[in-house]
Motif scaffolding. Sequence first.
Motif, PDB file in Angstrom:
ATOM      1  N   UNK A   1       0.818  -1.210   0.000  1.00  0.00           N
ATOM      2  CA  UNK A   1       0.000   0.000   0.000  1.00  0.00           C
ATOM      3  C   UNK A   1       0.850   1.258   0.000  1.00  0.00           C
ATOM      4  N   UNK A   2       2.161   1.124   0.245  1.00  0.00           N
ATOM      5  CA  UNK A   2       3.044   2.289   0.248  1.00  0.00           C
ATOM      6  C   UNK A   2       3.300   2.809  -1.157  1.00  0.00           C
ATOM      7  N   UNK A   3       2.969   2.015  -2.161  1.00  0.00           N
ATOM      8  CA  UNK A   3       3.202   2.419  -3.541  1.00  0.00           C
ATOM      9  C   UNK A   3       1.897   2.329  -4.323  1.00  0.00           C
ATOM     10  N   UNK A   4       1.606   3.321  -5.170  1.00  0.00           N
ATOM     11  CA  UNK A   4       0.396   3.236  -5.983  1.00  0.00           C
ATOM     12  C   UNK A   4       0.472   2.048  -6.933  1.00  0.00           C
ATOM     13  N   UNK A   5      -0.609   1.283  -7.029  1.00  0.00           N
ATOM     14  CA  UNK A   5      -0.607   0.086  -7.863  1.00  0.00           C
ATOM     15  C   UNK A   5      -1.801   0.104  -8.805  1.00  0.00           C
ATOM     16  N   UNK A   6      -1.522   0.228 -10.094  1.00  0.00           N
ATOM     17  CA  UNK A   6      -2.593   0.141 -11.073  1.00  0.00           C
ATOM     18  C   UNK A   6      -3.231  -1.231 -11.082  1.00  0.00           C
ATOM     19  N   UNK A   7      -2.427  -2.254 -10.788  1.00  0.00           N
ATOM     20  CA  UNK A   7      -2.961  -3.618 -10.794  1.00  0.00           C
ATOM     21  C   UNK A   7      -3.972  -3.823  -9.671  1.00  0.00           C
ATOM     22  N   UNK A   8      -3.646  -3.335  -8.460  1.00  0.00           N
ATOM     23  CA  UNK A   8      -4.628  -3.408  -7.374  1.00  0.00           C
ATOM     24  C   UNK A   8      -5.926  -2.711  -7.768  1.00  0.00           C
ATOM     25  N   UNK A   9      -5.804  -1.569  -8.397  1.00  0.00           N
ATOM     26  CA  UNK A   9      -6.997  -0.815  -8.826  1.00  0.00           C
ATOM     27  C   UNK A   9      -7.836  -1.614  -9.806  1.00  0.00           C
ATOM     28  N   UNK A  10      -7.172  -2.218 -10.780  1.00  0.00           N
ATOM     29  CA  UNK A  10      -7.896  -3.000 -11.778  1.00  0.00           C
ATOM     30  C   UNK A  10      -8.677  -4.131 -11.113  1.00  0.00           C
ATOM     31  N   UNK A  11      -8.030  -4.830 -10.188  1.00  0.00           N
ATOM     32  CA  UNK A  11      -8.693  -5.934  -9.495  1.00  0.00           C
ATOM     33  C   UNK A  11      -9.905  -5.420  -8.728  1.00  0.00           C
ATOM     34  N   UNK A  12      -9.731  -4.363  -7.957  1.00  0.00           N
ATOM     35  CA  UNK A  12     -10.837  -3.827  -7.165  1.00  0.00           C
ATOM     36  C   UNK A  12     -12.002  -3.379  -8.047  1.00  0.00           C
ATOM     37  N   UNK A  13     -11.676  -2.719  -9.143  1.00  0.00           N
ATOM     38  CA  UNK A  13     -12.738  -2.195 -10.019  1.00  0.00           C
ATOM     39  C   UNK A  13     -13.458  -3.313 -10.759  1.00  0.00           C
TER      40      UNK A  13
ATOM     41  N   UNK B   1     -13.891  -6.393  -9.535  1.00  0.00           N
ATOM     42  CA  UNK B   1     -14.737  -7.031  -8.521  1.00  0.00           C
ATOM     43  C   UNK B   1     -16.003  -6.210  -8.302  1.00  0.00           C
ATOM     44  N   UNK B   2     -15.859  -4.898  -8.169  1.00  0.00           N
ATOM     45  CA  UNK B   2     -17.021  -4.018  -7.978  1.00  0.00           C
ATOM     46  C   UNK B   2     -17.969  -4.103  -9.163  1.00  0.00           C
ATOM     47  N   UNK B   3     -17.414  -4.125 -10.358  1.00  0.00           N
ATOM     48  CA  UNK B   3     -18.226  -4.179 -11.578  1.00  0.00           C
ATOM     49  C   UNK B   3     -19.008  -5.489 -11.649  1.00  0.00           C
ATOM     50  N   UNK B   4     -18.357  -6.598 -11.375  1.00  0.00           N
ATOM     51  CA  UNK B   4     -19.024  -7.901 -11.427  1.00  0.00           C
ATOM     52  C   UNK B   4     -20.131  -8.005 -10.379  1.00  0.00           C
ATOM     53  N   UNK B   5     -19.846  -7.531  -9.176  1.00  0.00           N
ATOM     54  CA  UNK B   5     -20.859  -7.598  -8.119  1.00  0.00           C
ATOM     55  C   UNK B   5     -22.055  -6.722  -8.452  1.00  0.00           C
TER      56      UNK B   5
END
Length: 402
Positions: A12-24, A26-30
């Motif tokens: 979490x100390x570094x911005x991660x585009x990959x984390x964002x993609x995963x979260x978005x 998951x939100x989209x599918x739900x």
Amino acid sequence: MRVLVVHNRYSSAQPSGENRVVDEEVTLLRAAGHRVGLFERRSDSIGSRSLLGKAAVPLLVPWNPAVRTELAARLRAERPDVVHVHNVFPLLSPSVLAACADAGVPVVATLHNYTQVCPPGTLHRAGRACGECVGPKVPLAAVRHGCYRDSRLATVPLAVGLAVNRRRWWSGVERFLCISAAQRELLVRSGMPAGRLVVKHNFVPDPGAVRTGPGRHLLFLGRLTEAKGVRLLMAAWEEVAAGGGVGVPLVIAGAGPLDREVAAWAEGREDVRFAGLYDPARVREAVAGAVAVVAPSEARETFGLVVAEAMAAGVPVVAAGHGGFSELVEDGVTGLLHRPGDAVSLATLMRRIAADPGRNEEMGRAARHRYDRFFSPAVGLERLVEEYRAAIAGRTESMGGS
């Protein structure tokens, strides 16, 4: 559809585009009514381990037997239709594929980078593009050069994991989702099974507003590393400044190893503002207020979320003309592509995109139109579900329709 997402979250100390993609995703599918579970590890947890526990982490990179057991039990209990694997480094490992095989669950894997052919996943070394390990061979060159964190010792687990698990990946995944055609082409050339590699671009959420007016600044947004082109950008901006500037400042927003260098370079200048790390709201505001977003990566990006974010806000881009950028940006239509690694070319195009507000506005409108067609959530959801169904059908066919 029942989906289990497998992901090792980056620090979490570094911005991660990959984390964002995963979260978005998951939100989209739900939001679309699918039942989505998460099987995660967090790299942040390494810091709280004992000294012995930290020392053991590299041994888990090629194979983590405890993860195989835990995931297999969860798959038997929840019986998802499909497992979607993202990042498995460093705490999950390719043992997740064995767990899915044990449970007979089809696997879809998004390839966010080039770790299937390059231990650190960047295809970039010593300030230039590198493909020494590309192909069906043991990646000894990566160890010799210490490609991960400039350390031979730290690179060894990655190289070993790549070598011993290559066939497991290629046989254990029904559908590999490449995030650009350029990425797919390189991976096919490296020997990966072409029939399992498909292109599914990342999507970005609609920011809710597009740019109004000509914009107030040129914007670099991303991790402050040489691979992202930060030093190239500074050299190009010196060229711009020597020619009288472009009438708007350069804003650099982000964090990374070059923090201090960028801050020192920007200090006392009226034509540059080093903004540090923005929160999501400030990112949207900065993008929507830009004359153009500048993406001068020296590494061959697999996609480029910042480019898609600019398009969503109706903002053109000046980007390096290689990798995924060449696919995202229609040169002269939705933005401009500079010669990779060429500061003079980058400076020339930054001047050009700021010099003609009318043409800039046209490119911004074209960029938003391209976003709607290819990178919106609606398109992302359709493609994601399509590939899940294809993976399920493929597994059913391979099992003889049982």
